[in-house]
Write a protein that holds these residues in place. Sequence first.
Motif, PDB file in Angstrom:
ATOM      1  N   VAL A  73      66.348   8.078 -11.350  1.00 47.83           N
ATOM      2  CA  VAL A  73      65.150   8.076 -12.194  1.00 47.83           C
ATOM      3  C   VAL A  73      65.286   6.925 -13.186  1.00 47.83           C
ATOM      4  CG1 VAL A  73      63.795   9.344 -13.900  1.00 47.83           C
ATOM      5  CG2 VAL A  73      64.841  10.566 -11.983  1.00 47.83           C
ATOM      6  N   VAL A  74      64.269   6.051 -13.234  1.00 46.31           N
ATOM      7  CA  VAL A  74      64.282   4.906 -14.143  1.00 46.31           C
ATOM      8  C   VAL A  74      63.159   5.103 -15.166  1.00 46.31           C
ATOM      9  CG1 VAL A  74      64.173   2.401 -14.359  1.00 46.31           C
ATOM     10  CG2 VAL A  74      65.104   3.438 -12.269  1.00 46.31           C
ATOM     11  N   ALA A  75      63.543   5.187 -16.430  1.00 50.72           N
ATOM     12  CA  ALA A  75      62.540   5.453 -17.470  1.00 50.72           C
ATOM     13  C   ALA A  75      62.885   4.683 -18.745  1.00 50.72           C
ATOM     14  CB  ALA A  75      62.476   6.953 -17.755  1.00 50.72           C
ATOM     15  N   PRO A  76      62.409   3.444 -18.864  1.00 48.04           N
ATOM     16  CA  PRO A  76      62.653   2.684 -20.102  1.00 48.04           C
ATOM     17  C   PRO A  76      61.884   3.302 -21.268  1.00 48.04           C
ATOM     18  CG  PRO A  76      61.121   1.524 -18.677  1.00 48.04           C
ATOM     19  CD  PRO A  76      61.635   2.680 -17.879  1.00 48.04           C
ATOM     20  N   GLY A  77      62.307   2.997 -22.464  1.00 47.90           N
ATOM     21  CA  GLY A  77      61.682   3.571 -23.661  1.00 47.90           C
ATOM     22  C   GLY A  77      60.183   3.344 -23.711  1.00 47.90           C
ATOM     23  N   PRO A  78      59.420   4.323 -24.193  1.00 45.25           N
ATOM     24  CA  PRO A  78      57.957   4.200 -24.256  1.00 45.25           C
ATOM     25  C   PRO A  78      57.517   2.977 -25.062  1.00 45.25           C
ATOM     26  CG  PRO A  78      58.664   6.446 -24.721  1.00 45.25           C
ATOM     27  CD  PRO A  78      59.898   5.604 -24.728  1.00 45.25           C
TER      28      PRO A  78
ATOM     29  N   ILE B 199      61.025  18.845 -19.889  1.00 41.17           N
ATOM     30  CA  ILE B 199      60.491  18.397 -18.605  1.00 41.17           C
ATOM     31  C   ILE B 199      60.498  16.874 -18.562  1.00 41.17           C
ATOM     32  CG2 ILE B 199      58.512  18.439 -17.048  1.00 41.17           C
ATOM     33  CD1 ILE B 199      59.887  21.135 -17.444  1.00 41.17           C
ATOM     34  N   GLY B 200      61.182  16.313 -17.541  1.00 47.76           N
ATOM     35  CA  GLY B 200      61.288  14.867 -17.387  1.00 47.76           C
ATOM     36  C   GLY B 200      60.645  14.379 -16.109  1.00 47.76           C
ATOM     37  N   PRO B 201      60.750  13.079 -15.810  1.00 46.69           N
ATOM     38  CA  PRO B 201      60.131  12.494 -14.612  1.00 46.69           C
ATOM     39  C   PRO B 201      60.540  13.171 -13.305  1.00 46.69           C
ATOM     40  CG  PRO B 201      60.844  10.771 -16.098  1.00 46.69           C
ATOM     41  CD  PRO B 201      61.378  12.045 -16.655  1.00 46.69           C
ATOM     42  N   ALA B 202      61.815  13.534 -13.184  1.00 50.25           N
ATOM     43  CA  ALA B 202      62.262  14.186 -11.953  1.00 50.25           C
ATOM     44  C   ALA B 202      61.583  15.544 -11.766  1.00 50.25           C
ATOM     45  CB  ALA B 202      63.776  14.358 -11.971  1.00 50.25           C
TER      46      ALA B 202
ATOM     47  N   GLU C  84      59.171   5.540 -14.387  1.00 56.81           N
ATOM     48  CA  GLU C  84      58.024   5.869 -15.228  1.00 56.81           C
ATOM     49  C   GLU C  84      57.914   4.872 -16.372  1.00 56.81           C
ATOM     50  OE1 GLU C  84      56.762  10.182 -16.327  1.00 56.81           O
ATOM     51  OE2 GLU C  84      57.932   9.443 -18.050  1.00 56.81           O
ATOM     52  N   ASN C  85      56.721   4.320 -16.550  1.00 56.59           N
ATOM     53  CA  ASN C  85      56.404   3.483 -17.701  1.00 56.59           C
ATOM     54  C   ASN C  85      55.346   4.190 -18.535  1.00 56.59           C
ATOM     55  OD1 ASN C  85      58.154   1.414 -17.097  1.00 56.59           O
ATOM     56  ND2 ASN C  85      56.587  -0.016 -16.360  1.00 56.59           N
ATOM     57  N   LEU C  86      55.507   4.208 -19.847  1.00 56.66           N
ATOM     58  CA  LEU C  86      54.550   4.827 -20.765  1.00 56.66           C
ATOM     59  C   LEU C  86      54.036   3.786 -21.757  1.00 56.66           C
ATOM     60  CD1 LEU C  86      56.468   8.143 -21.682  1.00 56.66           C
ATOM     61  CD2 LEU C  86      54.823   7.779 -19.815  1.00 56.66           C
ATOM     62  N   ALA C  87      52.770   3.933 -22.125  1.00 55.49           N
ATOM     63  CA  ALA C  87      52.197   3.046 -23.142  1.00 55.49           C
ATOM     64  C   ALA C  87      51.232   3.844 -24.012  1.00 55.49           C
ATOM     65  CB  ALA C  87      51.485   1.871 -22.494  1.00 55.49           C
TER      66      ALA C  87
ATOM     67  N   LEU D 151      47.327  -4.502 -20.974  1.00 52.48           N
ATOM     68  CA  LEU D 151      48.324  -3.417 -20.895  1.00 52.48           C
ATOM     69  C   LEU D 151      49.494  -3.818 -20.000  1.00 52.48           C
ATOM     70  CD1 LEU D 151      49.417  -0.518 -21.159  1.00 52.48           C
ATOM     71  CD2 LEU D 151      47.802   0.155 -19.353  1.00 52.48           C
ATOM     72  N   VAL D 152      49.193  -4.313 -18.801  1.00 55.26           N
ATOM     73  CA  VAL D 152      50.260  -4.699 -17.874  1.00 55.26           C
ATOM     74  C   VAL D 152      51.056  -5.874 -18.438  1.00 55.26           C
ATOM     75  CG1 VAL D 152      50.755  -5.609 -15.560  1.00 55.26           C
ATOM     76  CG2 VAL D 152      49.024  -3.824 -15.855  1.00 55.26           C
ATOM     77  N   THR D 153      50.382  -6.800 -19.122  1.00 53.83           N
ATOM     78  CA  THR D 153      51.086  -7.926 -19.741  1.00 53.83           C
ATOM     79  C   THR D 153      52.057  -7.430 -20.806  1.00 53.83           C
ATOM     80  OG1 THR D 153      49.247  -9.442 -19.319  1.00 53.83           O
ATOM     81  CG2 THR D 153      50.806 -10.072 -21.040  1.00 53.83           C
ATOM     82  N   ALA D 154      51.631  -6.436 -21.572  1.00 59.59           N
ATOM     83  CA  ALA D 154      52.514  -5.872 -22.598  1.00 59.59           C
ATOM     84  C   ALA D 154      53.752  -5.247 -21.953  1.00 59.59           C
ATOM     85  CB  ALA D 154      51.760  -4.842 -23.428  1.00 59.59           C
ATOM     86  N   TRP D 155      53.551  -4.554 -20.851  1.00 56.90           N
ATOM     87  CA  TRP D 155      54.703  -3.985 -20.133  1.00 56.90           C
ATOM     88  C   TRP D 155      55.613  -5.097 -19.595  1.00 56.90           C
ATOM     89  CZ3 TRP D 155      51.191   0.122 -17.466  1.00 56.90           C
ATOM     90  CH2 TRP D 155      51.351   1.370 -18.100  1.00 56.90           C
ATOM     91  N   MET D 156      55.004  -6.160 -19.067  1.00 54.82           N
ATOM     92  CA  MET D 156      55.790  -7.258 -18.503  1.00 54.82           C
ATOM     93  C   MET D 156      56.555  -8.011 -19.588  1.00 54.82           C
ATOM     94  SD  MET D 156      55.703  -7.456 -15.196  1.00 54.82           S
ATOM     95  CE  MET D 156      56.127  -9.162 -14.836  1.00 54.82           C
ATOM     96  N   ASN D 157      56.082  -7.961 -20.831  1.00 57.12           N
ATOM     97  CA  ASN D 157      56.779  -8.630 -21.928  1.00 57.12           C
ATOM     98  C   ASN D 157      57.923  -7.772 -22.489  1.00 57.12           C
ATOM     99  OD1 ASN D 157      55.203 -10.934 -21.808  1.00 57.12           O
ATOM    100  ND2 ASN D 157      53.693 -10.165 -23.276  1.00 57.12           N
ATOM    101  N   SER D 158      58.025  -6.563 -22.018  1.00 50.51           N
ATOM    102  CA  SER D 158      59.118  -5.666 -22.429  1.00 50.51           C
ATOM    103  C   SER D 158      60.149  -5.631 -21.301  1.00 50.51           C
ATOM    104  CB  SER D 158      58.567  -4.261 -22.681  1.00 50.51           C
ATOM    105  OG  SER D 158      59.617  -3.325 -22.816  1.00 50.51           O
ATOM    106  N   PRO D 159      61.417  -6.059 -21.550  1.00 50.42           N
ATOM    107  CA  PRO D 159      62.414  -6.185 -20.468  1.00 50.42           C
ATOM    108  C   PRO D 159      62.570  -4.938 -19.594  1.00 50.42           C
ATOM    109  CG  PRO D 159      63.249  -7.166 -22.476  1.00 50.42           C
ATOM    110  CD  PRO D 159      61.970  -6.478 -22.852  1.00 50.42           C
ATOM    111  N   GLY D 160      62.668  -3.749 -20.214  1.00 50.03           N
ATOM    112  CA  GLY D 160      62.863  -2.534 -19.424  1.00 50.03           C
ATOM    113  C   GLY D 160      61.674  -2.205 -18.550  1.00 50.03           C
TER     114      GLY D 160
END
Length: 330
Positions: free
Chosen positions: A87-92, A162-165, A180-183, A193-202
């Motif tokens: 399960v891969v879940a970088p910080g929100p 309750i988590g992603p799994a 899981e990616n959260l915004a 929105l997608v650009t903001a996610w792409m600018n965050s390494p995780g």
Amino acid sequence: MLGQLLMILVGILALIGAGAFSYFSLEQTMGPREVAQEAPLIVAKKETAVVAKPTSTQTTIKKPVVKTPVPANGTLVPTKVIAEKTVVAPGPLRAPTPTTPLPTSTATLSMRGVIEHTNSARAQNGGLPALIENELLDRDAQMKLDDMFAKQYFEHVSPTGIGPADLAKTAGYAYVIVGENLALGDFESDQALVTAWMNSPGHRANILNAHYQEIGVAVGKGTYEGHETWMAVQSFGMPLSSCPATSPALKAQIDTNNIEIARLRTALDAKKVQIEATPTSDSNYNIFVGEFNVLVPEYNALVESNRATVASYNAGVQAFNACISAAGTH
């Protein structure tokens, strides 16, 4: 003259007398004596037992050859399937608060737009294949979105644990790896929105994970921390079906064979004890050996057959485990 003769005669007689006395004395001191002999040593003779040889009328029992069972060793143990999934879940991600509120009309997010821009980012970064929308992952993402608004939290794990799994399992999505990616915030557009996610390494690493094959998205506006705002969820997945399947039928056959092998081995061990406790001259000896030798080929054939079945099953498990392990390296 006569006187001289007499003196000579007396001298002769004196010499004769002295000789006789000397002989008698010498005989007393040096004469033969009786010697005391030691008792002879008596050597006891050993009694030699004479073993009677069998006569021509006696029958010699020929010991039959006892066949050797094949050892059922560790090669008959199936390889275990790796149960651990990834399960891969970088910080929100929270959007920066704008200095002036965005007009409601310009702050609209859409599920389709987020998927489109996500696949565009993958294509532009290493030519990664597009993710296929999966309705189970859409459901997974929507459950997450609704739960965060309902319980007023913004984390990958809910206040109830309750988590992603857990969400993937509830949605019925069997996976090798999920992410899981959260915004949260009023983003100008799907692309923003997608650009903001792409600018965050995780979050960027999650979007560009080469193991992912499918995606689900949920976006929605609701009340959070006392004011209206947008939340967005990306649910990524690599379905379990993408790894080579193991064979439950082979595993069931192995388990059945191992039970029968154990039963035959117990019977062989008991028969061997019976053979070893029976004299070869006993009329039952050959019968017991014959019964033992009848079981051995059956046992050996089953062991060898099961060994081949286990090898086939293990090859499938190893391929599956290698797939699972490879997906865990990202």
